[in-house]
Design a protein around this motif. Structure first.
Motif, PDB file in Angstrom:
ATOM      1  N   ARG A  17     -33.782   3.876   8.388  1.00 57.20           N
ATOM      2  CA  ARG A  17     -33.037   3.802   7.116  1.00 57.20           C
ATOM      3  C   ARG A  17     -33.964   4.047   5.923  1.00 57.20           C
ATOM      4  NH1 ARG A  17     -27.877   2.122   7.831  1.00 57.20           N
ATOM      5  NH2 ARG A  17     -27.436   1.063   9.788  1.00 57.20           N
ATOM      6  N   THR A  18     -35.174   3.531   5.988  1.00 54.51           N
ATOM      7  CA  THR A  18     -36.155   3.761   4.922  1.00 54.51           C
ATOM      8  C   THR A  18     -36.528   5.236   4.846  1.00 54.51           C
ATOM      9  OG1 THR A  18     -37.020   1.517   5.168  1.00 54.51           O
ATOM     10  CG2 THR A  18     -38.460   3.122   4.079  1.00 54.51           C
ATOM     11  N   LEU A  19     -36.722   5.855   6.004  1.00 60.96           N
ATOM     12  CA  LEU A  19     -37.038   7.282   6.038  1.00 60.96           C
ATOM     13  C   LEU A  19     -35.867   8.127   5.542  1.00 60.96           C
ATOM     14  CD1 LEU A  19     -38.953   7.397   9.424  1.00 60.96           C
ATOM     15  CD2 LEU A  19     -39.937   7.702   7.137  1.00 60.96           C
ATOM     16  N   LEU A  20     -34.644   7.703   5.841  1.00 64.20           N
ATOM     17  CA  LEU A  20     -33.474   8.415   5.321  1.00 64.20           C
ATOM     18  C   LEU A  20     -33.415   8.339   3.797  1.00 64.20           C
ATOM     19  CD1 LEU A  20     -30.742   7.456   7.924  1.00 64.20           C
ATOM     20  CD2 LEU A  20     -31.462   9.776   7.331  1.00 64.20           C
ATOM     21  N   ALA A  21     -33.750   7.177   3.252  1.00 66.78           N
ATOM     22  CA  ALA A  21     -33.776   7.036   1.793  1.00 66.78           C
ATOM     23  C   ALA A  21     -34.811   7.987   1.188  1.00 66.78           C
ATOM     24  CB  ALA A  21     -34.072   5.587   1.404  1.00 66.78           C
ATOM     25  N   GLU A  22     -35.962   8.109   1.844  1.00 67.91           N
ATOM     26  CA  GLU A  22     -36.988   9.036   1.367  1.00 67.91           C
ATOM     27  C   GLU A  22     -36.511  10.482   1.485  1.00 67.91           C
ATOM     28  OE1 GLU A  22     -41.660  10.235   2.006  1.00 67.91           O
ATOM     29  OE2 GLU A  22     -40.875   8.487   3.056  1.00 67.91           O
ATOM     30  N   LEU A  23     -35.811  10.796   2.564  1.00 64.10           N
ATOM     31  CA  LEU A  23     -35.258  12.137   2.735  1.00 64.10           C
ATOM     32  C   LEU A  23     -34.279  12.456   1.607  1.00 64.10           C
ATOM     33  CD1 LEU A  23     -34.881  14.706   4.482  1.00 64.10           C
ATOM     34  CD2 LEU A  23     -33.003  13.491   5.601  1.00 64.10           C
ATOM     35  N   HIS A  24     -33.429  11.507   1.266  1.00 62.29           N
ATOM     36  CA  HIS A  24     -32.478  11.710   0.172  1.00 62.29           C
ATOM     37  C   HIS A  24     -33.222  11.984  -1.136  1.00 62.29           C
ATOM     38  CE1 HIS A  24     -28.872  10.846   2.382  1.00 62.29           C
ATOM     39  NE2 HIS A  24     -29.300   9.650   2.742  1.00 62.29           N
ATOM     40  N   GLU A  25     -34.246  11.198  -1.408  1.00 64.79           N
ATOM     41  CA  GLU A  25     -34.999  11.341  -2.653  1.00 64.79           C
ATOM     42  C   GLU A  25     -35.749  12.675  -2.706  1.00 64.79           C
ATOM     43  OE1 GLU A  25     -38.933   9.367  -4.620  1.00 64.79           O
ATOM     44  OE2 GLU A  25     -37.516   7.999  -3.641  1.00 64.79           O
ATOM     45  N   ARG A  26     -36.490  12.973  -1.676  1.00 64.14           N
ATOM     46  CA  ARG A  26     -37.290  14.208  -1.659  1.00 64.14           C
ATOM     47  C   ARG A  26     -36.411  15.455  -1.539  1.00 64.14           C
ATOM     48  NH1 ARG A  26     -42.548  13.423  -1.537  1.00 64.14           N
ATOM     49  NH2 ARG A  26     -43.337  11.399  -0.928  1.00 64.14           N
ATOM     50  N   GLY A  27     -35.360  15.373  -0.769  1.00 62.24           N
ATOM     51  CA  GLY A  27     -34.478  16.518  -0.588  1.00 62.24           C
ATOM     52  C   GLY A  27     -33.735  16.896  -1.859  1.00 62.24           C
ATOM     53  N   ARG A  28     -33.406  15.920  -2.660  1.00 65.71           N
ATOM     54  CA  ARG A  28     -32.673  16.157  -3.906  1.00 65.71           C
ATOM     55  C   ARG A  28     -33.449  17.106  -4.814  1.00 65.71           C
ATOM     56  NH1 ARG A  28     -30.017  11.342  -4.780  1.00 65.71           N
ATOM     57  NH2 ARG A  28     -32.049  10.416  -4.504  1.00 65.71           N
ATOM     58  N   ARG A  29     -34.770  17.011  -4.820  1.00 73.74           N
ATOM     59  CA  ARG A  29     -35.607  17.895  -5.652  1.00 73.74           C
ATOM     60  C   ARG A  29     -35.455  19.362  -5.265  1.00 73.74           C
ATOM     61  NH1 ARG A  29     -41.059  14.534  -4.777  1.00 73.74           N
ATOM     62  NH2 ARG A  29     -40.193  12.523  -5.322  1.00 73.74           N
ATOM     63  N   PHE A  30     -35.069  19.601  -4.026  1.00 71.87           N
ATOM     64  CA  PHE A  30     -34.916  20.960  -3.518  1.00 71.87           C
ATOM     65  C   PHE A  30     -33.444  21.348  -3.358  1.00 71.87           C
ATOM     66  CE2 PHE A  30     -39.097  19.567  -2.197  1.00 71.87           C
ATOM     67  CZ  PHE A  30     -39.880  20.653  -2.559  1.00 71.87           C
ATOM     68  N   GLY A  31     -32.564  20.513  -3.859  1.00 69.48           N
ATOM     69  CA  GLY A  31     -31.136  20.797  -3.740  1.00 69.48           C
ATOM     70  C   GLY A  31     -30.566  20.480  -2.369  1.00 69.48           C
ATOM     71  N   LEU A  32     -31.309  19.734  -1.569  1.00 74.23           N
ATOM     72  CA  LEU A  32     -30.837  19.348  -0.239  1.00 74.23           C
ATOM     73  C   LEU A  32     -30.217  17.959  -0.331  1.00 74.23           C
ATOM     74  CD1 LEU A  32     -33.962  20.448   1.793  1.00 74.23           C
ATOM     75  CD2 LEU A  32     -31.820  21.686   1.544  1.00 74.23           C
ATOM     76  N   ILE A  33     -28.961  17.880  -0.026  1.00 76.03           N
ATOM     77  CA  ILE A  33     -28.259  16.603  -0.130  1.00 76.03           C
ATOM     78  C   ILE A  33     -27.668  16.277   1.235  1.00 76.03           C
ATOM     79  CG2 ILE A  33     -26.383  15.373  -1.280  1.00 76.03           C
ATOM     80  CD1 ILE A  33     -26.803  17.357  -3.623  1.00 76.03           C
ATOM     81  N   PHE A  34     -27.950  15.090   1.688  1.00 73.37           N
ATOM     82  CA  PHE A  34     -27.461  14.629   2.986  1.00 73.37           C
ATOM     83  C   PHE A  34     -26.668  13.337   2.765  1.00 73.37           C
ATOM     84  CE2 PHE A  34     -31.606  16.660   3.511  1.00 73.37           C
ATOM     85  CZ  PHE A  34     -31.305  17.664   4.402  1.00 73.37           C
ATOM     86  N   PRO A  35     -25.489  13.414   2.128  1.00 71.19           N
ATOM     87  CA  PRO A  35     -24.780  12.186   1.759  1.00 71.19           C
ATOM     88  C   PRO A  35     -24.318  11.340   2.933  1.00 71.19           C
ATOM     89  CG  PRO A  35     -23.376  14.082   1.419  1.00 71.19           C
ATOM     90  CD  PRO A  35     -24.738  14.606   1.788  1.00 71.19           C
ATOM     91  N   SER A  36     -24.040  11.962   4.054  1.00 70.83           N
ATOM     92  CA  SER A  36     -23.534  11.190   5.182  1.00 70.83           C
ATOM     93  C   SER A  36     -24.597  10.866   6.214  1.00 70.83           C
ATOM     94  CB  SER A  36     -22.392  11.964   5.862  1.00 70.83           C
ATOM     95  OG  SER A  36     -22.886  13.175   6.382  1.00 70.83           O
ATOM     96  N   ALA A  37     -25.841  11.251   5.965  1.00 71.82           N
ATOM     97  CA  ALA A  37     -26.900  10.963   6.934  1.00 71.82           C
ATOM     98  C   ALA A  37     -27.131   9.459   7.012  1.00 71.82           C
ATOM     99  CB  ALA A  37     -28.189  11.672   6.534  1.00 71.82           C
ATOM    100  N   THR A  38     -27.067   8.952   8.198  1.00 71.70           N
ATOM    101  CA  THR A  38     -27.267   7.530   8.432  1.00 71.70           C
ATOM    102  C   THR A  38     -27.725   7.351   9.882  1.00 71.70           C
ATOM    103  OG1 THR A  38     -26.236   5.351   8.283  1.00 71.70           O
ATOM    104  CG2 THR A  38     -24.845   7.126   9.085  1.00 71.70           C
ATOM    105  N   THR A  39     -28.061   6.138  10.239  1.00 77.52           N
ATOM    106  CA  THR A  39     -28.426   5.906  11.635  1.00 77.52           C
ATOM    107  C   THR A  39     -27.158   5.867  12.469  1.00 77.52           C
ATOM    108  OG1 THR A  39     -28.435   3.526  11.312  1.00 77.52           O
ATOM    109  CG2 THR A  39     -30.539   4.657  11.087  1.00 77.52           C
ATOM    110  N   ASP A  40     -27.320   6.182  13.722  1.00 85.94           N
ATOM    111  CA  ASP A  40     -26.202   6.202  14.648  1.00 85.94           C
ATOM    112  C   ASP A  40     -26.574   5.300  15.815  1.00 85.94           C
ATOM    113  OD1 ASP A  40     -23.756   6.905  15.688  1.00 85.94           O
ATOM    114  OD2 ASP A  40     -24.197   9.024  15.895  1.00 85.94           O
ATOM    115  N   LYS A  41     -26.058   5.568  16.949  1.00 87.96           N
ATOM    116  CA  LYS A  41     -26.337   4.745  18.123  1.00 87.96           C
ATOM    117  C   LYS A  41     -27.756   4.967  18.635  1.00 87.96           C
ATOM    118  CE  LYS A  41     -24.280   8.279  20.979  1.00 87.96           C
ATOM    119  NZ  LYS A  41     -23.207   8.670  21.814  1.00 87.96           N
ATOM    120  N   THR A  42     -28.156   4.123  19.556  1.00 85.42           N
ATOM    121  CA  THR A  42     -29.443   4.264  20.227  1.00 85.42           C
ATOM    122  C   THR A  42     -29.178   4.854  21.602  1.00 85.42           C
ATOM    123  OG1 THR A  42     -30.314   2.362  19.051  1.00 85.42           O
ATOM    124  CG2 THR A  42     -31.487   3.018  21.033  1.00 85.42           C
ATOM    125  N   LEU A  43     -29.950   5.877  21.940  1.00 88.33           N
ATOM    126  CA  LEU A  43     -29.783   6.550  23.218  1.00 88.33           C
ATOM    127  C   LEU A  43     -31.122   6.580  23.926  1.00 88.33           C
ATOM    128  CD1 LEU A  43     -27.908   8.280  25.069  1.00 88.33           C
ATOM    129  CD2 LEU A  43     -28.732  10.261  23.807  1.00 88.33           C
TER     130      LEU A  43
END
Length: 81
Positions: A17-43
């Motif tokens: 979840r922390t890495l996803l937050a960083e992805l959202h922050e860093r990706g926004r600078r490049f126009g990359l938006i992942f609004p629904s990215a979240t953790t899912d199940k464990t496999l």
């Protein structure tokens, strides 16, 4: 990093979840938006990230690319001297 890399098993849901937050922050600078990215199940001991149930390695690889792009962008800027 490959999805089968054993180091992936060390990441907890909170880490991802922390890495996803960083992805959202860093990706926004490049126009990359992942609004629904979240953790899912464990496999098989690996947490999946909801990019169509991609493995966490996809998240780590995306972050690596964004960090590299940030570094390249910083190198291209002229120094204020």
């Amino acid at each position: 990093m490959k999805p089968t890399d054993p180091r992936i098993r060390a990441y907890t849901d909170e880490h991802i979840r922390t890495l996803l937050a960083e992805l959202h922050e860093r990706g926004r600078r490049f126009g990359l938006i992942f609004p629904s990215a979240t953790t899912d199940k464990t496999l098989d001991g690996r947490i999946l990230v909801r990019f169509n149930t991609a493995p966490a390695s996809t998240l780590l690889n995306l972050l690596t690319l964004l960090l590299d792009a940030d570094r390249d962008r910083d190198r291209e800027r002229p120094c204020d001297s």
